[in-house]
Enzyme design. Sequence first.
Site, PDB file in Angstrom:
ATOM      1  N   GLU A   7       7.555 -22.180   7.144  1.00 47.30           N
ATOM      2  CA  GLU A   7       7.932 -21.343   8.289  1.00 47.30           C
ATOM      3  C   GLU A   7       8.905 -22.032   9.227  1.00 47.30           C
ATOM      4  O   GLU A   7       9.429 -21.407  10.148  1.00 47.30           O
ATOM      5  CB  GLU A   7       6.692 -20.934   9.075  1.00 47.30           C
ATOM      6  CG  GLU A   7       6.032 -22.076   9.835  1.00 47.30           C
ATOM      7  CD  GLU A   7       4.895 -21.579  10.712  1.00 47.30           C
ATOM      8  OE1 GLU A   7       5.016 -21.750  11.936  1.00 47.30           O
ATOM      9  OE2 GLU A   7       3.916 -21.025  10.190  1.00 47.30           O
ATOM     10  N   GLU A  15       0.807  -1.216   0.000  1.00 46.84           N
ATOM     11  CA  GLU A  15       0.000   0.000   0.000  1.00 46.84           C
ATOM     12  C   GLU A  15       0.846   1.275   0.000  1.00 46.84           C
ATOM     13  O   GLU A  15       0.335   2.365  -0.271  1.00 46.84           O
ATOM     14  CB  GLU A  15      -0.921   0.021   1.225  1.00 46.84           C
ATOM     15  CG  GLU A  15      -2.014  -1.032   1.227  1.00 46.84           C
ATOM     16  CD  GLU A  15      -3.127  -0.735   0.236  1.00 46.84           C
ATOM     17  OE1 GLU A  15      -3.082   0.341  -0.405  1.00 46.84           O
ATOM     18  OE2 GLU A  15      -4.030  -1.565   0.097  1.00 46.84           O
TER      19      GLU A  15
END
EC number: 4.2.1.126
Length: 307
Positions: free
Chosen positions: A121, A90
Amino acid sequence: MTEQRLISELEQLVSEGRNPNTMHIDLLPTFDILREINYEDQTVPTAVEKVIPAIAAAVNQIVAAFQKGGRLIYMGAGTSGRLGVLDASECPPTFSVPSDMVIGLIAGGPEALQNSIEGAEDDPEQGRQALQDIKLTSTDVVVGIAVSGRTPYVIGGLNYAKSIGAVTIALSCNPNSIIAGIADLAISPVVGPEILTGSTRLKSGTAQKLILNMLTTASMIRIGKSYQNLMVDVHASNKKLVARAIRIVMQATGCTQADARRVLDQTGNDVKLAILMEITGMGIEEARAALQNAGGFLRKAISAKTA
């Protein structure tokens, strides 16, 4: 790590506890389920408020890095990683910054944004490699995001970042987490057990999103990306954003829509430049030089001309 040890570690985490308020949520009608969710969500802003001093310290480090040409790098797995990528993505349209000024890294790479990548992960080496791939330097800031505070991918990344002198920040939702012990700064909002046990995309994810919003928004304001409360560095890349740019110029200057459109046409939709020209009467080159002399701060450029 053995299965028994992992279970034992999870049992110690606040975010993995069972919420006594929602033990019978499976018996409730839709409206009451939603009311329970909403009730629990109301605890999140309070938890975030308690860690504002830590958030402020992090923002100051990020601003210092930006001023030296450094970058902000988020890294996480699953929901934590996705939230980092979201916030990073953004920044270019909102603040007209380069796409590599704020970077979001997720365990498993871009595919993990939509699909779960099994075991991604669990490898600290992947965290280190991800930072090496973007050529991390000591002028950068790395924010490791992990609700549990024990994600190996994040641990590996933070350890590597620290080893080369980059500023490290831990964002977790458990007190005294592993990553908090590694990082230079720790932000640890404790939102308590989730309404569905261990579903940390809920309150914990909301807390993370609020804090990531604060990190980038406050940092961008501090480096001159706003005038008053207006997004004067917005990148007008579509019809909606062009219309927003026109409104911003009108709001900042009190000019008409036609005048806002005219000056934006002159500046190639550079809102900050357009406002400075409209308020001061400067030509485009004079305004551009004035902004540069003011370090990109529109208010300073206006004050210097009108003083």
